[in-house]
Design a protein around this motif. Structure first.
Motif, short mmCIF file in Angstrom:
data_model
loop_
_atom_site.label_atom_id
_atom_site.label_comp_id
_atom_site.label_asym_id
_atom_site.label_seq_id
_atom_site.Cartn_x
_atom_site.Cartn_y
_atom_site.Cartn_z
N UNK A 153 0.80 -0.88 -0.06
CA UNK A 153 0.00 -0.01 0.09
C UNK A 153 0.94 1.36 0.07
N UNK A 154 0.43 2.28 -1.00
CA UNK A 154 1.29 3.50 -0.65
C UNK A 154 0.02 4.42 -1.25
N UNK A 155 0.30 5.89 -0.49
CA UNK A 155 -1.03 6.81 -0.49
C UNK A 155 -0.68 7.66 -1.99
N UNK A 156 -1.78 7.29 -2.61
CA UNK A 156 -2.04 8.02 -4.03
C UNK A 156 -3.31 8.74 -4.18
N UNK A 157 -3.35 9.63 -5.07
CA UNK A 157 -4.96 10.03 -5.34
C UNK A 157 -5.22 9.24 -6.69
N UNK A 158 -4.18 8.50 -7.26
CA UNK A 158 -4.62 8.01 -8.54
C UNK A 158 -5.66 6.93 -8.49
N UNK A 159 -6.75 7.29 -9.33
CA UNK A 159 -7.77 6.19 -9.55
C UNK A 159 -7.65 5.51 -10.89
N UNK A 160 -8.15 4.23 -11.09
CA UNK A 160 -8.21 3.45 -12.34
C UNK A 160 -8.82 4.32 -13.26
N UNK A 161 -8.19 4.19 -14.73
CA UNK A 161 -8.99 4.93 -15.74
C UNK A 161 -10.03 4.18 -16.62
N UNK A 162 -10.38 2.89 -15.66
CA UNK A 162 -11.42 2.12 -16.61
C UNK A 162 -12.24 2.94 -17.06
#
Lengths: 353, 353
Positions: free
Chosen positions: A205-214
């Motif tokens: 786990x790492x902190x990111x605001x990235x969400x899948x582009x599905x």
């Protein structure tokens, strides 16, 4: 066994299969080992029953229409990740396979392999996401199957979807049509899906605001066709990322591809995560992006149409086809040097879709 | 999640799902628990994205032809059994789903989930059997997918096939067409596939000469249509056997079915094995048999045409539709009594296909 299939008595694991007598995770990575498995095991085994190159979507003439037909199995882990679930991935993945030959999706099948002991609540969650994604994509769920396997022989939920669609009359899209001079366009930020899934992997786990582009891409493809441009090639760079997809196209068409890394739309967070994890963003999976090969004369209006569509707002020209180094992809680096963008060999990110 | 799908906040496992919060093997048995999973979980989750009853094969009108579309996943254990392998099962299973709506199969997709560590030789064996079966059935393998899962999260090889086919102009075949008076015909010996697979299960081996009946049935269906008969219903009694299939038809059509056990073609070895293992042969899976509901006026010529076909040599009339006890299947026993032939609840024989 008939004479068109593998002679099992004399069949030995061929050298190109990396001298491995058994399946390793790399065989599922969408790179060179996956290609070897198809070329040296499945195609010889299928013999003359196999039609065409077992591409992402088959094209079948039927009663005056061209039908697209495709299948994809989803084994992503975990089942729920930032921006999506295995359920919407299962819809968008197959819809996009159809869209990449210029088809509007018509109907999907859904087939579940459920592991004994899986919570019904979890299955309801992903099935609900699947239904919602199907409505959003405008595709009907018309037939299905459910199997259950003993605990320890599955992993919660695996989903296969197969899809059929009708190919747009204006489309003649296939990897072999790439020719020197073609402009290579990507529809938006790359590496996003892979980083989103990795960011919530157990132990990583790492902190990111990235969400899948599905996302389903057939609407974007329609907008591109509406320009009147002759789209030569479309592909969605999923497993193996942009690197694998461009290498496959270069090989299929016998052309070289020259990229310029300075033009790649890569979000800072994806760049950082890849740097941290030692990943090449070009090899990271995308689930809502496409690569397009178009004539130079068509490039501007195709790019403008893409940028006017919500799923193509960050579209960018990343390179072009060249007559040199056929079958190879090279990139000018940010530092001004040139590097070969290889087909990934095995598995950089296991079970990403 | 949209409002057409399950409201996950308020969703609780409904009582009909046998009060189990988790998946049990019975949910994959093709009986009442499988039906409940579809009715109470998948259909509400899919909402309006689901079209029709998610039957074995969907029927889609397209450019003047009626297209059949179906999917099936195969998780049979072991991968190789007397008379077949998971590979030919994967072809014949989906071909038969198409044949049961009167379609000639056109193309199949094949999607493999391979477990890390599986011998390539074993995969080559089943892929080769798949190719051979496809050639025998006259169906093309046009598109595919391969995924790999970590050791301990699969079971060697799982295969999904989806198929498309073109429905014969003469056919209007669906469970709802069963009407009182219809004659019920089975195409041959029942219970054979299930007993063949069981006979080689680890820890359960028993000596038998029974081999799986796995076979493609579209040729037999063509021969039946060639008689000019109006075939009301066709179904292949796979998971859950003849009992599950007849119950489903009785429910769908709102008719009763009255059988005569003395007329069931059950091989002695199947009868003996079932007696030994405490199984009801009517609930044992078949992979190369069909049940047909036809008008009394058509029964003789349909039966004659079936018996003239290699896959219908042992065809027999086993009962008829009645206006009484709608939704129920009853059988006159060999001793002259009457018993209810129930829809199996759960799983009599796990992972039989």
């Amino acid at each position: 066994m008939s004479d068109v299939s593998i002679d099992l008595q004399s069949w030995v694991c061929p050298a190109p299969l990396r001298d491995a007598p058994n399946i390793v995770m790399g065989h599922g990575g969408g790179g060179a080992m996956s290609a070897e498995l198809i070329e040296h095991l499945f195609l010889p085994a299928y013999g003359t029953a196999a039609d065409a190159g077992l591409g992402d979507a088959a094209v079948i003439g039927l009663g005056g229409v061209r039908l697209a037909f495709s299948t994809d199995t989803f084994v992503v882990r975990p089942l729920v990740f930032p921006g999506g679930t295995i359920g919407d991935l299962a819809v968008n993945g197959t819809v996009n396979d159809l869209a990449m030959v210029g088809a509007q999706p018509l109907a999907l099948s859904t087939a579940f392999i459920l592991e004994e002991g899986t919570a019904l609540q979890d299955i309801a969650h992903v099935a609900s996401a699947l239904g919602t994604a199907a409505l959003a994509a405008g595709v009907r769920l018309v037939t299905g199957d459910t199997k259950v396997v003993d605990a320890g022989h599955g992993d919660g939920v695996f989903i296969n979807t197969a899809g059929i669609g009708v190919i747009d009359d204006r489309a003649d899209i296939r990897p072999q049509r790439a020719v020197p001079g073609d402009v290579v366009i990507v529809s938006g930020d790359i590496g996003v899906h892979g980083v989103a899934v990795l960011s919530c992997r157990e132990g990583l786990e790492f902190a990111t605001t990235i969400a899948s582009d599905t996302a389903p891409l057939h609407g974007l493809v329609s907008a591109m066709l509406d320009t009147g441009a002759d789209l030569h090639v479309l592909r969605d760079p999923t497993r193996g990322g942009v690197a694998a997809t461009l290498n496959e196209i270069a090989t299929a068409a016998g052309v070289g591809v020259a990229l310029d890394e300075r033009h790649f739309p890569i979000p800072g967070e994806v760049r950082d995560a890849c740097g941290l994890l030692g990943l090449d963003p070009l090899q990271v999976a995308n689930e809502g992006k496409l690569l397009a090969f178009v004539r130079p004369a068509d490039a501007d209006r195709v790019l403008a149409a893409m940028r006017a569509h919500p799923l193509g707002a960050h579209a960018a020209v990343i390179g072009h086809c060249v007559p040199d180094h056929p079958g190879m992809v090279v990139a000018r680096t940010a530092l001004g040097g040139t590097r070969v963008v290889d087909l990934p060999i095995g598995e950089q990110l296991p079970r990403i879709c």
